[in-house]
Design a protein around this motif. Structure first.
Motif, PDB file in Angstrom:
ATOM      1  N   TRP A   1       1.628  -0.294  10.563  1.00 50.07           N
ATOM      2  CA  TRP A   1       0.189  -0.224  10.843  1.00 50.07           C
ATOM      3  C   TRP A   1      -0.380   1.115  10.396  1.00 50.07           C
ATOM      4  N   SER A   2       0.385   2.186  10.556  1.00 49.73           N
ATOM      5  CA  SER A   2      -0.053   3.504  10.096  1.00 49.73           C
ATOM      6  C   SER A   2      -0.205   3.506   8.578  1.00 49.73           C
ATOM      7  N   GLY A   3       0.728   2.834   7.901  1.00 47.15           N
ATOM      8  CA  GLY A   3       0.647   2.725   6.451  1.00 47.15           C
ATOM      9  C   GLY A   3      -0.579   1.954   6.001  1.00 47.15           C
TER      10      GLY A   3
ATOM     11  N   LEU B   1      -0.565   8.649  -5.417  1.00 45.07           N
ATOM     12  CA  LEU B   1       0.694   8.921  -4.715  1.00 45.07           C
ATOM     13  C   LEU B   1       0.565   8.654  -3.222  1.00 45.07           C
ATOM     14  N   LEU B   2      -0.604   8.956  -2.655  1.00 44.64           N
ATOM     15  CA  LEU B   2      -0.839   8.673  -1.244  1.00 44.64           C
ATOM     16  C   LEU B   2      -0.765   7.171  -0.978  1.00 44.64           C
ATOM     17  N   GLY B   3      -1.333   6.386  -1.888  1.00 47.75           N
ATOM     18  CA  GLY B   3      -1.256   4.932  -1.746  1.00 47.75           C
ATOM     19  C   GLY B   3       0.179   4.435  -1.811  1.00 47.75           C
ATOM     20  N   PHE B   4       0.991   5.039  -2.680  1.00 46.42           N
ATOM     21  CA  PHE B   4       2.396   4.632  -2.782  1.00 46.42           C
ATOM     22  C   PHE B   4       3.162   4.975  -1.511  1.00 46.42           C
ATOM     23  N   VAL B   5       2.879   6.150  -0.928  1.00 45.10           N
ATOM     24  CA  VAL B   5       3.496   6.522   0.351  1.00 45.10           C
ATOM     25  C   VAL B   5       3.125   5.507   1.429  1.00 45.10           C
TER      26      VAL B   5
ATOM     27  N   ILE C   1       4.637   0.735   4.895  1.00 41.99           N
ATOM     28  CA  ILE C   1       4.445  -0.669   5.273  1.00 41.99           C
ATOM     29  C   ILE C   1       5.717  -1.475   5.031  1.00 41.99           C
ATOM     30  N   ILE C   2       6.320  -1.285   3.851  1.00 43.29           N
ATOM     31  CA  ILE C   2       7.485  -2.088   3.478  1.00 43.29           C
ATOM     32  C   ILE C   2       8.765  -1.578   4.129  1.00 43.29           C
ATOM     33  N   GLN C   3       8.894  -0.249   4.243  1.00 39.89           N
ATOM     34  CA  GLN C   3      10.065   0.369   4.857  1.00 39.89           C
ATOM     35  C   GLN C   3      11.376  -0.125   4.236  1.00 39.89           C
ATOM     36  N   PRO C   4      11.570   0.105   2.933  1.00 34.51           N
ATOM     37  CA  PRO C   4      12.806  -0.360   2.290  1.00 34.51           C
ATOM     38  C   PRO C   4      14.024   0.360   2.849  1.00 34.51           C
TER      39      PRO C   4
END
Length: 287
Positions: A269-271, A133-137, A142-145
């Motif tokens: 970058w934070s993502g 779930l952390l990876g999905f966040v 990164i993508i910011q849909p």
């Protein structure tokens, strides 16, 4: 439970990361050509190249009895699910912002881990769920849909994501004696035939030498990606390997910067940093 440092998991993770790089390289070439050709047309032409390449390689690598395995039900069941997933995703992509469609598709590791736990009876501990779930966040950062980009086609993209997860789970049902190369060839054939039929409805546009060369190169990446993703799903624990699908995103951002001048913002970058942390932690946990 095996740790990530065990050989099957190591092979699975390495194959997953390499497959991601190949898929993204293919996507970049397809994006370049998509301005000139209809989607189904370019997927069909690329598929023809991929099938011819795989048949040529298989002639030298495989015995005749190995090719006979392509008729097995398990092989074509997986291949047809992959073809349907590709159609759903491409159709949704035509009506959704690419960031939104990609964000939905990046939920696949969660569905794979859930499927592994429910159907394959693979133990998935709480710490691994949190890291998935952390990876999905991190992917979302990164993508910011954009919220306004989600519409009815988002459900089709979600269907594609579920089908991709089902495809990877079905890979486990294929007998170990069937070479991964044969499964790769069946997948390429199914996607090519499906897109060829759909291209009759989608229409064709004039084909240039530049587009043809780009699709030929894309077919090399696609064939390699097919083989590597099949290899990865036949190795180790799926709940460990699946989250490394996220690792291809930094490479996608690099290509976006080099070829399209797309520069990640601070949130992105934070993502990326969070994604790296999640990957390192996944390598250390055992449940």
């Amino acid at each position: 439970m095996r740790g990530l440092l065990d050989t099957p998991n190591r092979i699975g993770v390495a194959a997953t990361v390499a497959a991601g790089v190949c898929f993204i390289s293919n996507d970049a070439l397809v994006k370049h050509v998509s301005a000139q050709l209809a989607s189904a047309q370019l997927i069909f032409i690329r598929g023809v190249f991929a099938c011819l390449l795989l048949l040529a390689i298989g002639r030298f690598l495989l015995q005749q009895r190995d090719f006979s395995a392509i008729t097995r039900v398990q092989v074509w069941r997986r291949a047809l699910v992959d073809a349907l997933a590709s159609w759903c995703y491409l159709t949704a992509l035509a009506h959704l912002p690419i960031g939104n469609a990609t964000a939905i598709n990046m939920a696949a590791p969660i569905f794979i881990a859930a499927g592994a736990a429910l159907w394959s009876r693979e133990p998935v501990g709480g710490r691994r769920w949190w890291l998935i779930l952390l990876g999905f966040v991190a992917v979302m950062m990164i993508i910011q849909p954009r919220a306004e980009g989600f519409n009815a086609y988002a459900w089709l993209a979600l269907a594609a994501t579920l089908l991709h997860a089902a495809r990877d789970l079905l890979t486990r049902s294929i007998p170990a004696g069937i070479p991964s190369f044969v499964v790769t060839l069946a997948t390429a054939l199914a996607v090519t035939l499906f897109s060829g039929a759909y291209s009759l409805l989608d229409g064709w546009k004039p084909l240039t030498l530049n587009a043809l060369a780009s699709l030929a190169l894309a077919s090399l990446f696609l064939a390699a990606a097919y083989f590597l993703i099949i290899k990865s799903m036949r190795q180790g624990e799926m709940s460990v390997i699946a989250p490394f699908r996220y690792s291809g995103l930094p490479f996608a951002l690099l290509l976006g910067f080099v070829f399209w001048g797309e520069v990640p913002n601070l949130l992105a970058w934070s993502g990326i940093a969070l994604l790296v942390v999640a990957g390192i932690l996944m390598m250390r946990v055992r449940n």
